[in-house]
Scaffold this active site. Structure first.
Site, short mmCIF file in Angstrom:
data_model
loop_
_atom_site.label_atom_id
_atom_site.label_comp_id
_atom_site.label_asym_id
_atom_site.label_seq_id
_atom_site.Cartn_x
_atom_site.Cartn_y
_atom_site.Cartn_z
N LYS A 130 -68.32 20.45 46.97
CA LYS A 130 -68.94 19.91 45.74
C LYS A 130 -67.92 19.89 44.59
O LYS A 130 -67.83 18.89 43.87
CB LYS A 130 -70.15 20.78 45.38
CG LYS A 130 -70.95 20.28 44.19
CD LYS A 130 -72.36 20.81 44.24
CE LYS A 130 -72.52 22.20 43.68
NZ LYS A 130 -72.47 22.27 42.21
N GLY A 172 -74.14 21.51 36.06
CA GLY A 172 -73.26 22.14 35.08
C GLY A 172 -71.83 21.62 35.19
O GLY A 172 -71.14 21.46 34.18
N SER A 198 -63.55 30.77 34.06
CA SER A 198 -64.41 29.64 34.44
C SER A 198 -63.55 28.43 34.81
O SER A 198 -62.80 27.92 34.00
CB SER A 198 -65.34 29.28 33.28
OG SER A 198 -65.87 27.98 33.47
N ASP A 232 -70.14 31.77 43.52
CA ASP A 232 -71.30 31.03 44.04
C ASP A 232 -71.92 31.69 45.28
O ASP A 232 -72.95 31.24 45.76
CB ASP A 232 -70.88 29.59 44.38
CG ASP A 232 -70.62 28.78 43.11
OD1 ASP A 232 -71.15 29.14 42.04
OD2 ASP A 232 -69.89 27.78 43.20
N LYS A 268 -75.84 30.80 35.52
CA LYS A 268 -75.77 29.77 36.58
C LYS A 268 -77.05 28.93 36.56
O LYS A 268 -77.78 28.93 35.58
CB LYS A 268 -75.53 30.44 37.93
CG LYS A 268 -74.16 31.11 38.01
CD LYS A 268 -73.05 30.09 37.89
CE LYS A 268 -71.68 30.72 37.77
NZ LYS A 268 -70.64 29.75 37.49
N ARG A 309 -79.06 34.29 38.12
CA ARG A 309 -79.03 34.68 39.54
C ARG A 309 -79.09 36.18 39.75
O ARG A 309 -79.59 36.64 40.78
CB ARG A 309 -77.77 34.12 40.22
CG ARG A 309 -77.89 32.65 40.48
CD ARG A 309 -76.80 32.10 41.38
NE ARG A 309 -77.03 30.67 41.53
CZ ARG A 309 -76.08 29.76 41.68
NH1 ARG A 309 -74.82 30.12 41.71
NH2 ARG A 309 -76.39 28.49 41.82
C1 S3P Z 1 -67.40 25.22 39.61
C2 S3P Z 1 -67.03 26.42 39.05
C3 S3P Z 1 -67.92 27.58 39.00
C4 S3P Z 1 -69.04 27.48 40.03
C5 S3P Z 1 -69.69 26.12 40.01
C6 S3P Z 1 -68.68 25.03 40.30
C7 S3P Z 1 -66.45 24.10 39.54
O1 S3P Z 1 -68.49 27.66 37.71
O2 S3P Z 1 -70.00 28.47 39.79
O3 S3P Z 1 -70.70 26.06 41.01
O4 S3P Z 1 -66.62 23.09 40.25
O5 S3P Z 1 -65.50 24.19 38.75
P1 S3P Z 1 -67.70 28.41 36.50
O6 S3P Z 1 -66.37 27.83 36.49
O7 S3P Z 1 -68.47 28.13 35.26
O8 S3P Z 1 -67.72 29.86 36.88
#
Ligand code: S3P
Length: 431
Positions: free
Chosen positions: A21, A92, A164, A312, A339, A343
């Site tokens: 993803k 998100g 992040s 995740d 999240k 969670r």
């Molecule tokens: C993601 C980063 C993570 C993860 C999200 C996907 C990404 O979030 O939890 O499902 O694709 O960069 P954070 O970077 O906010 O921790």
């Protein structure tokens, strides 16, 4: 355990396990601003990706499905401002990455999301983008809707205050569209798919210790992109095979990115029989095949420093912990509160409902394995969260007919083929 299902068979990336993803979001975005066509194979087909694609289309980017591939036509000849707001659903990653992109482009638009996304913090991206000069306004300074009046930005040097990958990527994408060199400092490493895919495209990016530098506005050509299977999706079935009796599972073509495969290392440390074969590099990303056998699991302690790389997977790791002998402690889970649901609460609530001894102390989660068995007719509250839903569906393999999740709908956001995979592998306890 004697009534539990077994898990047997093979899952292949793309036909079974969806494309990663995170890489899929980045492939759509980076290919959309290349100076020529890209072919993308293995794109995740979840609703979250559709939201990123539609948002890019709404400013004039053009994609076309061609059999199993997606053709991305590259930098649009004319950028347009959409006439209505862009709805990003539950995603998100779309919200944060696209805020970075759109802030630096000559477009005017508003980003919105569903009830859950509208409660997730966006100030972490809004603040540094405003430091770059972005004209963006978030509701109460923090949340969606975000109004963007895109314009040329100034490069900055910024140390990200929360680990992040979404924040890091939003700034790298804004930096890619900004004249000059943007520098991002990352104290704790988070998933590096943006950096890897930018380098694969030939975008000038350098990494020195904790500092990532990107030179903006360098044109780059389109590419063939092959997206590996999503390790976070694969983890549900790896745990399914570990916790159910007489199971034996192969997973082929899964991302083996070292910042994503830590869940499998933790499961191995818990006693999980997981063998990794055929490691290879595809389009700049490590990929491998995985073989898993039923195992006796033991409690584990993970440290705060490990949390960003397991972020995740804590819902499904909690299921493994509930099935393990002894206590597990997962430390430093504060970010789990932000999240798709809170969670930390969702895991605690549902395992407690199932009769397990679970507690949260500060940001740490304690689970006493095998401390109870679910009662009959147990209703799991998914809190509208796809990963909570899938984790408890896997837990349910051990307790056929005794637990039911309240809603399956959100699984479509990341793993539309989840139930097909499950049905394909599930061997009935009576066989
Ligand atoms: C993601 C980063 C993570 C993860 C999200 C996907 C990404 O979030 O939890 O499902 O694709 O960069 P954070 O970077 O906010 O921790």
């Amino acid at each position: 355990m004697k009534n539990a299902f077994s898990i047997k068979g093979t899952l292949n990336a793309h036909s079974d396990i969806p494309g990663d993803k995170s890489i899929s979001h980045r492939a759509l975005i980076l290919s959309a601003f290349a100076s020529s066509k890209s072919q993308i194979k293995g794109l995740n087909q979840g609703l979250d990706l559709l939201k990123t694609r539609q948002a890019l289309e709404s400013i004039g980017c053009y994609f076309q499905d061609e059999g199993p591939e997606l053709i991305s036509y590259g930098y649009p000849p004319i950028l347009q401002s959409p006439s209505s707001s862009i709805f990003l659903g539950n995603s998100g990653t779309s919200a944060r990455l696209l805020t970075g992109v759109f802030s630096a482009l000559p477009v005017m638009l508003t980003l919105t999301g569903d009830a859950s996304l509208s409660q997730r913090p966006m100030d972490r991206v809004v603040i540094p983008l405003q430091l770059m000069g972005a004209k963006i306004q978030a509701a109460t300074g923090k949340f969606l809707p975000i109004k963007i009046k895109g314009a040329p930005l100034n490069p900055i040097r910024y140390e990200i205050p929360v680990p992040s990958a979404q924040l890091k990527s939003a700034l790298l994408l804004a930096g890619m569209l900004t004249k000059g060199t943007t520098k991002i400092i990352e104290e704790v490493p988070t998933r590096d798919h943006t950096e890897r895919l930018m380098s694969y495209f030939g975008i000038p990016l350098t990494i020195k210790d904790k500092e990532i530098s990107i030179s903006g506005l360098a044109p780059y050509q389109g590419k063939h992109i092959f997206i590996p299977g999503d390790p976070s999706a694969a983890a549900f079935f790896v745990v399914a095979a570990l916790i159910t009796p007489h199971s034996h599972l192969f997973l082929k073509g899964i991302s083996w990115n070292p910042l994503r495969n830590q869940v499998f290392t933790v499961l191995q440390q818990m006693g999980g029989k997981i063998h990794v074969t055929n490691p290879r590099i595809v389009c700049g990303e490590p990929v491998a095949d995985i073989e898993v056998f039923s195992s006796t699991l033991y409690g584990i302690e993970t440290l705060s420093s490990q949390a960003p790389q397991l972020i995740d997977e804590f819902p499904i790791l909690s299921i493994a912990a509930a099935c393990a002998q002894g206590e597990s402690i997962f430390r430093g889970l504060g970010e789990l509160r932000f999240k798709e649901s809170d969670r930390l609460h969702a895991i605690h609530y549902n395992l407690s409902q199932c009769g397990y001894v679970v507690r949260i102390q500060g940001d740490d989660l304690y689970i006493l394995g095998q401390s109870n068995r679910p009662k009959h007719n147990l209703k799991i509250d998914t809190f509208g969260d796809h990963r909570i839903a899938m984790s408890f569906e896997i837990f349910g393999l051990l307790h056929p007919g005794r637990m039911k999740i309240d809603s399956k709908e959100m699984i479509q956001t990341s793993f539309p083929s989840f139930y097909q995979c499950l049905e394909h592998l599930k061997i009935s306890p009576s066989r």
